[in-house]
Design a protein around this motif. Sequence first.
Motif, short mmCIF file in Angstrom:
data_model
loop_
_atom_site.label_atom_id
_atom_site.label_comp_id
_atom_site.label_asym_id
_atom_site.label_seq_id
_atom_site.Cartn_x
_atom_site.Cartn_y
_atom_site.Cartn_z
N LEU A 46 0.79 -1.23 0.00
CA LEU A 46 0.00 0.00 0.00
C LEU A 46 0.83 1.29 0.00
CD1 LEU A 46 -3.02 -1.04 2.23
CD2 LEU A 46 -3.05 -0.49 -0.22
N TYR A 49 1.82 1.87 -3.54
CA TYR A 49 0.65 2.25 -4.33
C TYR A 49 0.33 3.73 -4.13
CZ TYR A 49 -4.33 2.61 -5.55
OH TYR A 49 -5.53 3.00 -6.07
N TYR A 50 0.32 4.16 -2.87
CA TYR A 50 0.00 5.55 -2.58
C TYR A 50 1.11 6.50 -3.03
CZ TYR A 50 -4.38 4.44 -0.35
OH TYR A 50 -5.67 4.02 -0.13
N LYS A 53 0.23 6.99 -6.59
CA LYS A 53 -1.02 7.73 -6.68
C LYS A 53 -0.84 9.19 -6.28
CE LYS A 53 -5.87 7.01 -5.69
NZ LYS A 53 -6.24 6.51 -7.00
N ASN A 54 -0.10 9.44 -5.21
CA ASN A 54 0.06 10.81 -4.73
C ASN A 54 1.11 11.59 -5.51
OD1 ASN A 54 -1.91 10.48 -2.76
ND2 ASN A 54 -0.44 9.73 -1.26
N SER A 107 3.30 -1.97 -7.55
CA SER A 107 2.31 -1.11 -6.89
C SER A 107 2.42 0.35 -7.32
CB SER A 107 2.49 -1.20 -5.37
OG SER A 107 2.40 -2.54 -4.94
N GLY A 111 -0.72 2.72 -8.70
CA GLY A 111 -1.17 3.98 -8.09
C GLY A 111 -1.08 5.13 -9.07
N ASN A 114 -3.86 5.37 -11.36
CA ASN A 114 -5.14 5.50 -10.65
C ASN A 114 -6.00 4.24 -10.72
OD1 ASN A 114 -4.83 8.16 -9.62
ND2 ASN A 114 -5.12 8.91 -11.71
N LEU A 117 -8.49 1.35 -5.92
CA LEU A 117 -7.91 0.67 -4.77
C LEU A 117 -8.50 -0.72 -4.60
CD1 LEU A 117 -6.05 0.65 -2.32
CD2 LEU A 117 -7.88 1.76 -1.00
N PHE A 120 -6.95 -2.97 -7.16
CA PHE A 120 -5.57 -3.19 -6.78
C PHE A 120 -5.48 -4.22 -5.66
CE2 PHE A 120 -2.07 -2.12 -3.86
CZ PHE A 120 -0.99 -2.40 -4.69
#
Length: 178
Positions: A46, A49-50, A53-54, A107, A111, A114, A117, A120
């Motif tokens: 995670l 992934y973030y 994404k971020n 991951s 992210g 997009n 979640l 994913f």
Amino acid sequence: MLLENIIPPIPSEVIMPLAGFTIAEGKLSFIGVILSGVVGSILGALPWYYLGKNWGEKKLRKWIEWRGQWLTLSVEDLERSQEWFNRYGNWVVLLGRVIPGIRTYISIPAGLENMQLFSFLVYSTVGTTLWISFLTIIGYWLGDNYTLVKQFLSPISTLVIVILLITFCIWFYTRKKR
């Protein structure tokens, strides 16, 4: 397994077979080991992934334009990877979770692109469960000989790494030649 996903040099190829050996000794339960391994792996995936994404495409694109030449990356490379991920996204994540060396880093593009979640988590969980179950069962079957796991998996891991290195070298050479 959480740390194995956050700090990739920690090898699941050693951790899970050892847990399988411990199951064979009657000290742990099979379901408990699998669940713990899967939960730890997913929790470890995670943050990556973030990060993707971020970070976002704009920031990554800007970084590639500014510093991408250090890694011989171009904006076109980013666009190709996005197209590939968009075309095969869910399957890329599932298969990536069972490939040594890619397992953690798959991951980030999930992210970045997009990927929902929920999707994913589902595809990561399926791939992770397959990998962890495989390694745990090997450790269980080998029993006292669980140290043979390294001998069993080492050629496979080495082959994957050699293929990745050769592919990278060819890619790097062709980029430099251009």
